[in-house]
Design an enzyme around this catalytic site. Structure first.
Site, short mmCIF file in Angstrom:
data_model
loop_
_atom_site.label_atom_id
_atom_site.label_comp_id
_atom_site.label_asym_id
_atom_site.label_seq_id
_atom_site.Cartn_x
_atom_site.Cartn_y
_atom_site.Cartn_z
N TYR A 162 -12.08 2.88 14.25
CA TYR A 162 -11.45 2.72 13.63
C TYR A 162 -11.65 4.40 13.81
O TYR A 162 -9.76 5.64 13.97
CB TYR A 162 -11.32 2.89 12.33
CG TYR A 162 -10.82 3.10 11.58
CD1 TYR A 162 -9.31 2.64 11.23
CD2 TYR A 162 -10.97 3.96 10.47
CE1 TYR A 162 -8.72 3.01 10.03
CE2 TYR A 162 -9.93 4.68 9.58
CZ TYR A 162 -8.99 4.66 9.16
OH TYR A 162 -8.19 4.96 8.39
N GLY A 215 0.89 -1.48 0.05
CA GLY A 215 0.44 -0.40 0.06
C GLY A 215 0.70 1.09 0.12
O GLY A 215 1.96 1.72 -0.70
#
Length: 402
Positions: free
Chosen positions: A293, A135
């Site tokens: 999150y 990523g």
């Protein structure tokens, strides 16, 4: 112009022919200087026009820049198997003032990390990037390593980390890059990583806290804490504390926290409006993956803000960055619904190659590190969604004329 012909370039109709006894050369980072062999001296300005120049663009395909035992830069043409001290790009120099423009003018939604780093020599810089095996983290690590930085990929999965190292080495066999074990879900692992890094006796100029989990199911770590909170925030918090002394001694240095705009959709208060830290590591009954999150990203920004206030007087700055929405990386792997959403959004979002620009941008958006010293109380949270593309984001934040 025989040297230009030897370098594989055609003769040019230059209006600035050098006087007899003068030679045009380039530095490792692309600046042009002039050698007067008659008087045995060098200077930056052209002996006739007085202009300063630098080469434009990358080396032609098959060419590589090297340095000899005397520190002199020379160039290797691997295709034709020859070497020359003449930069093959000298026919395409630009004036110094031609490249002086603002960040807003130079970079846009199509900019990439390699464009941001063009001409930079990071050979004296040491970088740690967490979660760098894939990523945005990988693209950031690759871009920095290809420009000479010594990059450490701090990863949990060593098999994938070593594969990432090999991918970088395939692009440049002289890249200084290695993988080290770091499991943010284990405070013992964080401590072990810090001790292993300290044993190398090297400085630390950039610490990019990039690793994160998203939409992960509820679980407890070996430290009896909710996993999303520990991996995304607490593990990085502990890592920075353990490496703080090295960062100070390496100043100017920088810490970059990869956060998210989703921090705006969370709070750490109970129904009575008071801070409730138990919400950071909730029980399974009270857990919701997206909320967990969001809270962890809020903690990233709060920590980065306080860290900057605490360390900026010592030459260490800290910034947080939102690299972009719905970046198609492996972060959505924990639930098929999110994978579907990210896939559908992929044509309309930034690429990872350009998204690491956010990390670079946060550190190089200022003309020099001295800006941080003159403004020690300023902490910046960068939301570069409308400005630049994601691995590109990380690199600009991390660099400031390093």
């Amino acid at each position: 112009m025989a040297a230009l012909k030897y370098a594989g370039l055609e003769d040019t109709d230059s209006e600035e022919e050098l006087p007899p006894g003068w030679e045009e050369r380039t530095t490792k980072d692309g600046w042009v200087y002039y050698a007067n062999h008659l008087e045995e001296k060098t200077q930056w300005e052209h002996p006739k026009s007085g202009k300063r120049k630098r080469v434009a663009g990358d080396l032609p395909y098959g060419w590589e820049q090297e340095t000899d035992e005397n520190g002199q830069v020379y160039f290797v043409d691997h295709i034709n198997k020859r070497t020359t001290y003449l930069d093959p790009r000298l026919a395409f120099t630009v004036e110094d003032n031609a490249v002086k423009s603002t960040t807003r003018q130079r970079y846009d939604g199509n900019s990439t990390a390699m464009e941001i780093l063009q001409g930079r020599d990071l050979s004296e810089r040491v970088v740690i990037i967490t979660g760098a095996n894939s990523g945005i983290g990988f693209e950031t690590a690759k871009s920095l390593a290809l420009h000479g930085a010594y990059v450490i990929l701090a990863c949990r999965n060593m098999s994938r980390a070593n594969e990432a190292v090999q991918r970088i080495l395939e692009e440049w066999h002289k890249a200084k890059v290695e993988a080290m074990t770091l499991d943010l879900a284990s405070l013992h692992s964080v401590q072990h990583f810090a001790e292993a890094f300290k044993s190398k006796n090297v400085p630390l100029h950039m610490l990019i806290c990039n690793a994160a989990v998203f939409a992960a199911p509820w679980s407890l770590t070996e430290d009896d804490l909710e996993a999303t909170f520990q991996v995304n925030h607490l593990g990085h918090f502990y890592l920075v504390q353990l490496l703080e002394d090295i960062l100070r001694h390496s100043s100017p240095a920088r810490v970059v926290m990869v956060s998210s705009e989703s921090h705006r959709f969370s709070e750490i208060k109970n129904s009575a409006g008071k801070l409730d830290f138990s919400l950071l590591s909730p029980s399974k009954k009270e857990f919701w993956a997206m909320v967990a999150y969001n809270r962890s990203k809020l903690c990233n920004i709060l920590f980065s803000n306080e860290l900057n206030r605490h360390l900026s007087p010592h030459g260490v700055t800290s910034n947080a960055v939102h690299p972009g929405n719905m970046i198609y990386s492996s972060i959505h792997r924990n639930w098929w619904v999110y994978t579907l959403l990210f896939t559908l959004a992929r044509p309309f979002t930034k690429s990872m190659v350009s998204e690491c620009l956010a990390a670079f941008y946060t550190s190089s958006v200022f003309k020099s590190w001295e800006w941080s010293y003159k403004n020690p109380d300023v902490h910046i949270y960068f939301n570069l969604l409308p400005l630049i593309n994601a691995s590109t984001v990380l690199i600009v934040i991390t660099l400031s004329n390093l």
